[in-house]
Design an enzyme around this catalytic site. Structure first.
Site, PDB file in Angstrom:
ATOM      1  N   ASN A  95      -3.440   6.492  -1.794  1.00 45.32           N
ATOM      2  CA  ASN A  95      -3.222   6.528  -0.338  1.00 45.32           C
ATOM      3  C   ASN A  95      -2.449   7.768   0.090  1.00 45.32           C
ATOM      4  O   ASN A  95      -2.588   8.238   1.211  1.00 45.32           O
ATOM      5  CB  ASN A  95      -2.503   5.254   0.122  1.00 45.32           C
ATOM      6  CG  ASN A  95      -3.471   4.083   0.228  1.00 45.32           C
ATOM      7  OD1 ASN A  95      -4.695   4.276   0.210  1.00 45.32           O
ATOM      8  ND2 ASN A  95      -2.943   2.882   0.325  1.00 45.32           N
ATOM      9  N   HIS A 137      -1.186  -2.493  -7.127  1.00 48.12           N
ATOM     10  CA  HIS A 137      -1.887  -2.142  -5.884  1.00 48.12           C
ATOM     11  C   HIS A 137      -3.394  -2.275  -6.079  1.00 48.12           C
ATOM     12  O   HIS A 137      -4.026  -1.446  -6.743  1.00 48.12           O
ATOM     13  CB  HIS A 137      -1.500  -0.715  -5.466  1.00 48.12           C
ATOM     14  CG  HIS A 137      -2.097  -0.293  -4.172  1.00 48.12           C
ATOM     15  ND1 HIS A 137      -2.494   0.980  -3.905  1.00 48.12           N
ATOM     16  CD2 HIS A 137      -2.400  -1.013  -3.057  1.00 48.12           C
ATOM     17  CE1 HIS A 137      -3.001   1.040  -2.690  1.00 48.12           C
ATOM     18  NE2 HIS A 137      -2.959  -0.145  -2.163  1.00 48.12           N
ATOM     19  N   GLU A 174      -3.846   0.271  -9.157  1.00 53.47           N
ATOM     20  CA  GLU A 174      -2.726   1.189  -9.430  1.00 53.47           C
ATOM     21  C   GLU A 174      -1.550   0.347  -9.928  1.00 53.47           C
ATOM     22  O   GLU A 174      -1.119  -0.581  -9.228  1.00 53.47           O
ATOM     23  CB  GLU A 174      -2.323   1.942  -8.156  1.00 53.47           C
ATOM     24  CG  GLU A 174      -3.270   3.066  -7.776  1.00 53.47           C
ATOM     25  CD  GLU A 174      -2.818   3.841  -6.541  1.00 53.47           C
ATOM     26  OE1 GLU A 174      -3.164   5.014  -6.429  1.00 53.47           O
ATOM     27  OE2 GLU A 174      -2.131   3.264  -5.669  1.00 53.47           O
ATOM     28  N   SER A 219       0.821  -1.212   0.000  1.00 48.67           N
ATOM     29  CA  SER A 219       0.000   0.000   0.000  1.00 48.67           C
ATOM     30  C   SER A 219       0.854   1.262   0.000  1.00 48.67           C
ATOM     31  O   SER A 219       0.417   2.308  -0.466  1.00 48.67           O
ATOM     32  CB  SER A 219      -0.866   0.046   1.251  1.00 48.67           C
ATOM     33  OG  SER A 219      -1.627  -1.113   1.384  1.00 48.67           O
TER      34      SER A 219
HETATM   35  P1  NAI Z   1      -3.468  -9.810   6.001  1.00 46.13           P
HETATM   36  O1  NAI Z   1      -2.797  -9.701   7.303  1.00 46.13           O
HETATM   37  O2  NAI Z   1      -4.947 -10.013   5.948  1.00 46.13           O
HETATM   38  O3  NAI Z   1      -2.808 -10.993   5.160  1.00 46.13           O
HETATM   39  C1  NAI Z   1      -1.430 -11.221   5.042  1.00 46.13           C
HETATM   40  C2  NAI Z   1      -1.238 -12.719   4.842  1.00 46.13           C
HETATM   41  O4  NAI Z   1       0.093 -12.943   4.451  1.00 46.13           O
HETATM   42  C3  NAI Z   1      -1.476 -13.531   6.109  1.00 46.13           C
HETATM   43  O5  NAI Z   1      -2.455 -14.507   5.839  1.00 46.13           O
HETATM   44  C4  NAI Z   1      -0.118 -14.157   6.387  1.00 46.13           C
HETATM   45  O6  NAI Z   1      -0.247 -15.479   6.895  1.00 46.13           O
HETATM   46  C5  NAI Z   1       0.535 -14.150   5.019  1.00 46.13           C
HETATM   47  N1  NAI Z   1       1.983 -14.129   5.058  1.00 46.13           N
HETATM   48  C6  NAI Z   1       2.796 -13.335   5.804  1.00 46.13           C
HETATM   49  N2  NAI Z   1       4.092 -13.593   5.515  1.00 46.13           N
HETATM   50  C7  NAI Z   1       4.099 -14.547   4.574  1.00 46.13           C
HETATM   51  C8  NAI Z   1       5.118 -15.235   3.878  1.00 46.13           C
HETATM   52  N3  NAI Z   1       6.396 -14.968   4.112  1.00 46.13           N
HETATM   53  N4  NAI Z   1       4.780 -16.164   2.961  1.00 46.13           N
HETATM   54  C9  NAI Z   1       3.473 -16.448   2.729  1.00 46.13           C
HETATM   55  N5  NAI Z   1       2.479 -15.831   3.377  1.00 46.13           N
HETATM   56  C10 NAI Z   1       2.778 -14.902   4.273  1.00 46.13           C
HETATM   57  O7  NAI Z   1      -3.057  -8.516   5.197  1.00 46.13           O
HETATM   58  P2  NAI Z   1      -3.808  -7.836   3.959  1.00 46.13           P
HETATM   59  O8  NAI Z   1      -4.752  -6.827   4.472  1.00 46.13           O
HETATM   60  O9  NAI Z   1      -4.280  -8.876   3.045  1.00 46.13           O
HETATM   61  O10 NAI Z   1      -2.614  -7.021   3.291  1.00 46.13           O
HETATM   62  C11 NAI Z   1      -1.598  -7.643   2.547  1.00 46.13           C
HETATM   63  C12 NAI Z   1      -0.839  -6.608   1.764  1.00 46.13           C
HETATM   64  O11 NAI Z   1      -1.760  -5.904   0.929  1.00 46.13           O
HETATM   65  C13 NAI Z   1      -0.154  -5.546   2.595  1.00 46.13           C
HETATM   66  O12 NAI Z   1       1.029  -5.166   1.950  1.00 46.13           O
HETATM   67  C14 NAI Z   1      -1.147  -4.400   2.581  1.00 46.13           C
HETATM   68  O13 NAI Z   1      -0.547  -3.159   2.798  1.00 46.13           O
HETATM   69  C15 NAI Z   1      -1.681  -4.511   1.172  1.00 46.13           C
HETATM   70  N6  NAI Z   1      -2.985  -3.928   0.953  1.00 46.13           N
HETATM   71  C16 NAI Z   1      -3.981  -4.051   1.889  1.00 46.13           C
HETATM   72  C17 NAI Z   1      -5.229  -3.485   1.663  1.00 46.13           C
HETATM   73  C18 NAI Z   1      -6.329  -3.657   2.648  1.00 46.13           C
HETATM   74  O14 NAI Z   1      -7.336  -2.920   2.557  1.00 46.13           O
HETATM   75  N7  NAI Z   1      -6.247  -4.571   3.571  1.00 46.13           N
HETATM   76  C19 NAI Z   1      -5.517  -2.734   0.419  1.00 46.13           C
HETATM   77  C20 NAI Z   1      -4.433  -2.734  -0.522  1.00 46.13           C
HETATM   78  C21 NAI Z   1      -3.217  -3.287  -0.232  1.00 46.13           C
END
Ligand code: NAI
Ligand code: 3HC
Length: 698
Positions: free
Chosen positions: A477, A427, A439, A406
């Site tokens: 953002n 993104h 994006e 993000s």
């Molecule tokens: P989340 O915490 O829901 O999911 C992250 C997942 O990644 C977890 O299930 C975790 O087990 C897994 N994980 C962590 N390290 C890992 C690894 N080394 N190998 C495999 N799996 C691994 O987080 P979320 O919200 O899905 O965000 C993920 C990314 O997307 C972040 O970079 C966030 O900034 C970005 N993002 C989030 C948005 C949102 O609204 N939540 C919107 C746009 C981007």
């Protein structure tokens, strides 16, 4: 005779074939061509009927939107429809593809309508801030009744041939070449001596409770005015003789055409298409995209995987443990079940997607065959670098490595691999299988065909893709952080979060900023504030009252308590009584005497902050054009479409007035309100942001 309408005679039928690719919009040449061809048919003693048919992929997609705002040129479309309907010959329209807006209105001017089973019709003018302006509001209610006409006109939805037939819009459905089908229908009508059947001569639609219908539509439109105007035009069709109803429709149409809202929506129509057309990508072949990998199956990873599966791509998703593998699969299956329930996919497709097309594993080497990987792990540079290091080892040569980060620096992530040219930011927005925005973040070393592949992926997934440069938060953002901050400042100075939310919903936003913060999770803002604290400028005003709620584990909707309180199992929310107390305590600590804000001032400050940062994003080349920023806000942040986007809004307000307000606000807080140099330059030169859309600065 115009090139845009081909005239031929087949037995007793004159065929008027519209040829204005790609979608047969009713340009002046087409209108003139149709009018001339009607004259010619009527002058030919052997001709008994006229068949109107479209060449190429559509009957007619409507008025030529590029002509709106320019001086009108005869023949006017309403006159053309009346002229067609008034012909002494039998007039038949044979419809295929889309018949939208003025296209349907031309067909409604005909005496009989036949369509392909795959044809769709509709009056989508409301999506352009308009209402049908060539008799649609007068003829449709005579065919289908007032309620159905109002529904069609105020929703603007596309209606399939079967439903249109059932409603009485189409007389007959027949598969085949549209011209042949039309000729056969004309022959049968002539054989049975079918009469001319002008819709305008049908009885007027029934009276309904017009005010209730108007109020209902206005409420649904959240500030958009053209739906209500559509209701009033249908009312005129019911209450007035046809010709007077047409005059009433014209007046309402001209009023809407002159409105800021239609300018905003027409801006949105053209730019949602233009935004992905990058000149540098012309002729650049994207890399193949058959299978993709996703790292992390949390909120975003599961949503991205769902979107890819729904677009017929194979997906390999990697999680950390078997437990998380199961959880990720559960999330994706949940999303896909939703698609089954909404009729988007069948149960058989669900079964195939969740078994054959999807692999979820803890093993990175299962990624060896994928064409592109999207990393969606925790928002942490160290973790992301580790993941990219591993991807660099296991992914095949030429595979694209993308991050869904993000905020983080994509150049730094790329440097963790031996192939920075293959690294890009993609993104997505949450929920990724629903939100339209993507994006495409182009890093320093990203190869041009990797950029092209990012856009190709966006297209395949049905997204609106916008090019962004690398900076903290990219386009959306980064701007969000600034307008969120101004909302926080207003809270410290005396406006309540609830007044702010309401003022912005009344302006047209889907939700106010504090309701959004609760939905996204207050922990996200809390973590960002902590992350940014070390580099904070001493003049920066950052409220801490909400951190006190976070410290107690209240993160908004997901924990049941934030700015609002959420009852378990209910979507309703009520203001949290703790919030005003926390705010008052902070105001006392900072020695701020709270003052009143009008809703108007709230909107003005919020919008000026958004515009100023948007201008800086263009000025720095993070976004190529002002319209790119507009599309990001429209498709990712619930910005009201009828304003076209923040920079279109600024143009419509007048840039001089916007800059004057920013400079006035700067006298209170010079650190926050630094006017954008680009905005100052445009004001000095008497130009608008839209001028830059037409001739980009670089
Ligand atoms: P989340 O915490 O829901 O999911 C992250 C997942 O990644 C977890 O299930 C975790 O087990 C897994 N994980 C962590 N390290 C890992 C690894 N080394 N190998 C495999 N799996 C691994 O987080 P979320 O919200 O899905 O965000 C993920 C990314 O997307 C972040 O970079 C966030 O900034 C970005 N993002 C989030 C948005 C949102 O609204 N939540 C919107 C746009 C981007
Ligand atoms: N006028 C001018 N250009 C139009 C147009 C129109 N009515 N409809 C489409 N175009 C252009 C698009 O801008 C695009 O141009 P580009 O290739 O340079 O970007 C090109 O035609 C192809 O359009 P799409 O990329 O959108 O093609 P799709 O196949 O995805 O969609 C469509 C086709 C469903 C017809 C879609 O373009 C559409 O919804 N068009 C608008 C329809 C509409 O709103 N009609 C009502 C017009 S207002 C009116 O009729 C007023 C009257 O009541 C007086």
């Amino acid at each position: 005779m115009s090139d845009s309408v081909d005239y031929s005679v087949q037995g007793p039928v004159a065929v008027l074939r519209i040829q204005n690719p790609p979608v047969n919009a009713l340009s002046q040449a087409v209108r003139q061509g149709l009018s001339d061809a009607m004259d010619r048919a009527e002058g030919d003693a052997n001709v008994k009927a006229v068949l109107i048919v479209g060449d190429g992929r559509a009957f007619i997609a409507g008025a030529d939107i590029t002509e709106f705002g320019k001086p009108p040129k005869a023949p006017a479309l309403p006159d053309l429809c009346t002229r067609i309907e008034g012909s002494p010959l039998l007039v038949i329209a044979s419809m295929h593809g889309v018949s939208l807006g003025g296209g349907l209105e031309v067909a409604l001017g005909a005496h009989y309508r036949v369509a392909q089973p795959s044809a769709v019709v509709g009056l989508p003018e409301v999506h352009l801030g308009l209402l049908p302006g060539a008799g649609g509001t007068q003829r449709l209610p005579r065919l289908v009744g007032a309620d159905k006409a109002i529904e069609a006109i105020t929703s603007g939805r596309q209606i399939g041939a079967a439903e249109a037939h059932e409603m009485g819009i189409i007389d007959k459905i027949e598969e085949g070449d549209p011209q042949e089908v039309g000729l056969a229908y004309a022959a049968s009508l002539l054989a049975e001596n079918a009469p001319r059947r002008p819709v305008s001569e049908l009885p007027a639609a029934e009276e309904i409770d017009w005010n209730a219908a108007y109020e209902g539509v206005m409420k649904k439109g959240r500030g958009q005015i053209s739906g209500g105007a559509g209701v009033r035009a249908v009312q005129a069709a019911s209450e007035l003789p046809f010709a007077d109803g047409m005059a009433a429709e014209r007046e309402l149409f001209m009023e809407m055409l002159a409105s800021d809202q239609s300018k905003g929506m027409i801006h949105a129509f053209f730019n949602e298409r233009a935004v992905s057309n990058l000149p540098e990508l012309k002729g650049v072949e994207p890399r193949p995209l058959k299978a993709i990998g996703v790292i992390g199956g949390g909120t975003m990873g599961a949503g991205i995987a769902t979107a890819a599966l729904l677009s017929k791509m194979d997906v390999v998703l990697i999680e950390m443990t078997e437990e998380q593998v199961a959880a990720a699969r559960g999330r994706i299956e949940g999303n896909l079940s939703g698609a089954v329930k909404r009729g988007k996919i069948s149960q058989e497709q669900y079964d195939a997607l969740t078994t054959k097309a999807l692999t979820v594993s803890t093993q990175y080497d299962t990624l060896s065959d994928v064409d592109l990987v999207i990393e969606a792990v925790f928002e942490n540079m160290k973790v992301k670098k580790e993941v990219f290091g591993k991807l660099d080892v296991v992914c095949k040569a030429g595979a694209i490595l993308a991050s869904n980060t993000s905020y983080l620096d994509v150049d730094e992530i790329a440097a963790a691999t031996s192939r920075p040219a293959d690294v890009i930011g993609l993104h997505f927005f949450s929920p990724a299988h629903v939100m339209k925005l993507l994006e495409v973040v182009v890093a320093d070393k990203t190869a041009i065909d990797v950029v092209a592949t990012g856009f190709a992926l966006g297209k395949r997934l049905g997204k609106i893709s916008v090019r962004a440069g690398v900076c903290d938060g990219f386009i959306g953002n980064r701007i969000l952080a600034v307008y969120r901050t101004v909302a926080d400042h207003m809270v410290l100075d005396g406006a309540s979060p609830y007044q702010i939310d309401k003022a912005l919903v009344d302006f047209g936003f889907a939700m106010g900023p504090f309701a959004v913060a609760d939905l996204a999770g207050l922990d996200i803002g809390w973590m960002t504030r902590k992350r940014k604290a070390p580099d904070r400028h001493p003049d920066e005003r950052v409220p801490t009252y909400i951190d006190k709620l976070c410290e107690k584990g209240h993160f908004g909707r997901k924990t049941g308590e934030g700015y609002y309180l959420y009852e378990a199992g209910s979507r309703a929310s009520v203001p949290n009584p703790k919030i005003p107390e926390l705010i008052a305590a902070e105001q006392a600590e900072l020695k701020i005497t709270p003052r009143d804000f009008s809703d108007e001032e709230i909107v003005r400050r919020y919008m000026c902050a958004m515009v100023n940062e948007s201008a800086k994003v263009v000025e720095e080349g993070i976004a190529r054009r002002p319209a790119d920023v507009d599309m990001v806000l429209l498709f990712g942040y619930g910005f009201p479409r009828f304003w076209g986007g923040p920079l279109k809004w600024a143009d419509l307000q007048g840039l001089e007035a916007v800059l004057a307000d920013i400079e006035r606000f700067a006298t209170e807080d010079a650190w926050f309100w630094k006017p954008s140099a680009l905005l100052q330059q445009l004001v000095a030169e008497g130009r608008s942001f839209d001028d830059l859309n037409r001739a980009p600065a670089k």
